[in-house]
Design a protein around this motif. Structure first.
Motif, PDB file in Angstrom:
ATOM      1  N   LEU A   4     -44.473 -31.434  28.800  1.00 42.53           N
ATOM      2  CA  LEU A   4     -43.447 -31.436  29.893  1.00 42.53           C
ATOM      3  C   LEU A   4     -43.972 -32.797  30.782  1.00 42.53           C
ATOM      4  CD1 LEU A   4     -42.178 -28.082  30.810  1.00 42.53           C
ATOM      5  CD2 LEU A   4     -41.281 -29.815  29.191  1.00 42.53           C
ATOM      6  N   VAL A  26     -33.375 -43.591  33.249  1.00 45.54           N
ATOM      7  CA  VAL A  26     -32.416 -42.252  32.952  1.00 45.54           C
ATOM      8  C   VAL A  26     -31.840 -42.794  31.524  1.00 45.54           C
ATOM      9  CG1 VAL A  26     -30.815 -40.860  32.771  1.00 45.54           C
ATOM     10  CG2 VAL A  26     -32.039 -41.064  34.622  1.00 45.54           C
ATOM     11  N   ILE A  29     -34.834 -43.022  28.928  1.00 46.76           N
ATOM     12  CA  ILE A  29     -35.081 -41.579  28.633  1.00 46.76           C
ATOM     13  C   ILE A  29     -34.263 -41.094  27.547  1.00 46.76           C
ATOM     14  CG2 ILE A  29     -35.334 -39.164  29.455  1.00 46.76           C
ATOM     15  CD1 ILE A  29     -36.549 -40.532  32.131  1.00 46.76           C
ATOM     16  N   GLU A  30     -32.891 -41.399  27.848  1.00 48.71           N
ATOM     17  CA  GLU A  30     -31.693 -40.884  26.810  1.00 48.71           C
ATOM     18  C   GLU A  30     -31.885 -41.441  25.556  1.00 48.71           C
ATOM     19  OE1 GLU A  30     -27.458 -41.676  27.673  1.00 48.71           O
ATOM     20  OE2 GLU A  30     -27.635 -39.582  28.192  1.00 48.71           O
ATOM     21  N   TYR A  36     -34.129 -33.748  28.083  1.00 48.85           N
ATOM     22  CA  TYR A  36     -34.316 -33.923  29.496  1.00 48.85           C
ATOM     23  C   TYR A  36     -33.503 -33.292  30.184  1.00 48.85           C
ATOM     24  CZ  TYR A  36     -30.660 -37.240  29.683  1.00 48.85           C
ATOM     25  OH  TYR A  36     -29.511 -37.825  29.750  1.00 48.85           O
ATOM     26  N   THR A  43     -36.882 -36.663  36.965  1.00 48.48           N
ATOM     27  CA  THR A  43     -36.319 -36.131  35.683  1.00 48.48           C
ATOM     28  C   THR A  43     -37.389 -35.306  34.784  1.00 48.48           C
ATOM     29  OG1 THR A  43     -34.768 -37.944  35.718  1.00 48.48           O
ATOM     30  CG2 THR A  43     -35.279 -37.171  33.593  1.00 48.48           C
ATOM     31  N   VAL A  44     -37.088 -34.373  34.232  1.00 48.26           N
ATOM     32  CA  VAL A  44     -38.159 -33.647  33.490  1.00 48.26           C
ATOM     33  C   VAL A  44     -37.756 -34.020  31.888  1.00 48.26           C
ATOM     34  CG1 VAL A  44     -39.207 -31.406  32.760  1.00 48.26           C
ATOM     35  CG2 VAL A  44     -38.320 -31.701  35.102  1.00 48.26           C
ATOM     36  N   VAL A  45     -38.856 -34.421  30.893  1.00 49.28           N
ATOM     37  CA  VAL A  45     -38.801 -34.836  29.884  1.00 49.28           C
ATOM     38  C   VAL A  45     -39.913 -33.812  29.068  1.00 49.28           C
ATOM     39  CG1 VAL A  45     -38.554 -36.618  28.188  1.00 49.28           C
ATOM     40  CG2 VAL A  45     -38.027 -37.061  30.457  1.00 49.28           C
ATOM     41  N   GLU A  46     -39.315 -33.710  27.862  1.00 47.53           N
ATOM     42  CA  GLU A  46     -40.202 -32.877  27.065  1.00 47.53           C
ATOM     43  C   GLU A  46     -40.557 -33.627  25.626  1.00 47.53           C
ATOM     44  OE1 GLU A  46     -41.320 -28.447  24.668  1.00 47.53           O
ATOM     45  OE2 GLU A  46     -39.200 -28.822  25.833  1.00 47.53           O
ATOM     46  N   THR A  47     -41.961 -34.072  25.439  1.00 46.30           N
ATOM     47  CA  THR A  47     -42.114 -34.986  24.330  1.00 46.30           C
ATOM     48  C   THR A  47     -43.399 -33.998  23.457  1.00 46.30           C
ATOM     49  OG1 THR A  47     -44.057 -35.852  25.400  1.00 46.30           O
ATOM     50  CG2 THR A  47     -42.043 -36.936  25.653  1.00 46.30           C
ATOM     51  N   ALA A  53     -45.382 -39.179  25.689  1.00 50.14           N
ATOM     52  CA  ALA A  53     -45.027 -39.191  27.402  1.00 50.14           C
ATOM     53  C   ALA A  53     -45.189 -40.552  28.001  1.00 50.14           C
ATOM     54  CB  ALA A  53     -45.585 -37.832  27.837  1.00 50.14           C
ATOM     55  N   ILE A  87     -38.421 -26.685  28.307  1.00 51.34           N
ATOM     56  CA  ILE A  87     -37.588 -26.785  29.323  1.00 51.34           C
ATOM     57  C   ILE A  87     -36.662 -25.918  29.545  1.00 51.34           C
ATOM     58  CG2 ILE A  87     -35.552 -28.681  30.463  1.00 51.34           C
ATOM     59  CD1 ILE A  87     -37.165 -30.846  29.208  1.00 51.34           C
TER      60      ILE A  87
END
Length: 105
Positions: A4, A26, A29-30, A36, A43-47, A53, A87
């Protein structure tokens, strides 16, 4: 494995409102297809790897570097082996303990 990452990225040289530049990050990221959650502060992203990341942070930086002379990037990283979908899971865990769904804006 789950990584995360909380990312806050914005220029310092573009005035008081920087949402146009945050939107660029963003979009990056999208396009990454990683899950996310956009919040007012980061913004929180999960890789699935630390490398992906960090690459995502670099890609966000490159999207702003084009026309920004000073950029601030704050990141937090939470690595955990043997987990996925964190997330959603972290939010659901807190909601369960509260006995209710958290309000959505």
């Amino acid at each position: 494995m789950s990584v995360l990452i909380g990312i806050s990225i914005f220029p310092l040289d573009k005035g008081e409102s920087v949402s146009e530049y945050v939107a660029r990050a963003v979009e990056v990221i999208e396009k990454s297809k990683f899950p996310y959650v956009l919040t007012p502060m980061e913004t929180v992203v999960e890789t699935d790897t630390i490398e992906s990341a960090l690459k995502l942070v670099e890609d966000c930086f490159k999207a702003l570097e084009i026309d920004c002379n000073r950029i601030i990037i704050n990141i937090k990283i939470d690595f955990r082996k043997g987990r996925v979908d964190r997330i959603k899971g972290k939010i659901e865990s807190v909601e369960k303990k509260l006995g209710k769904s958290l309000s959505k804006v």
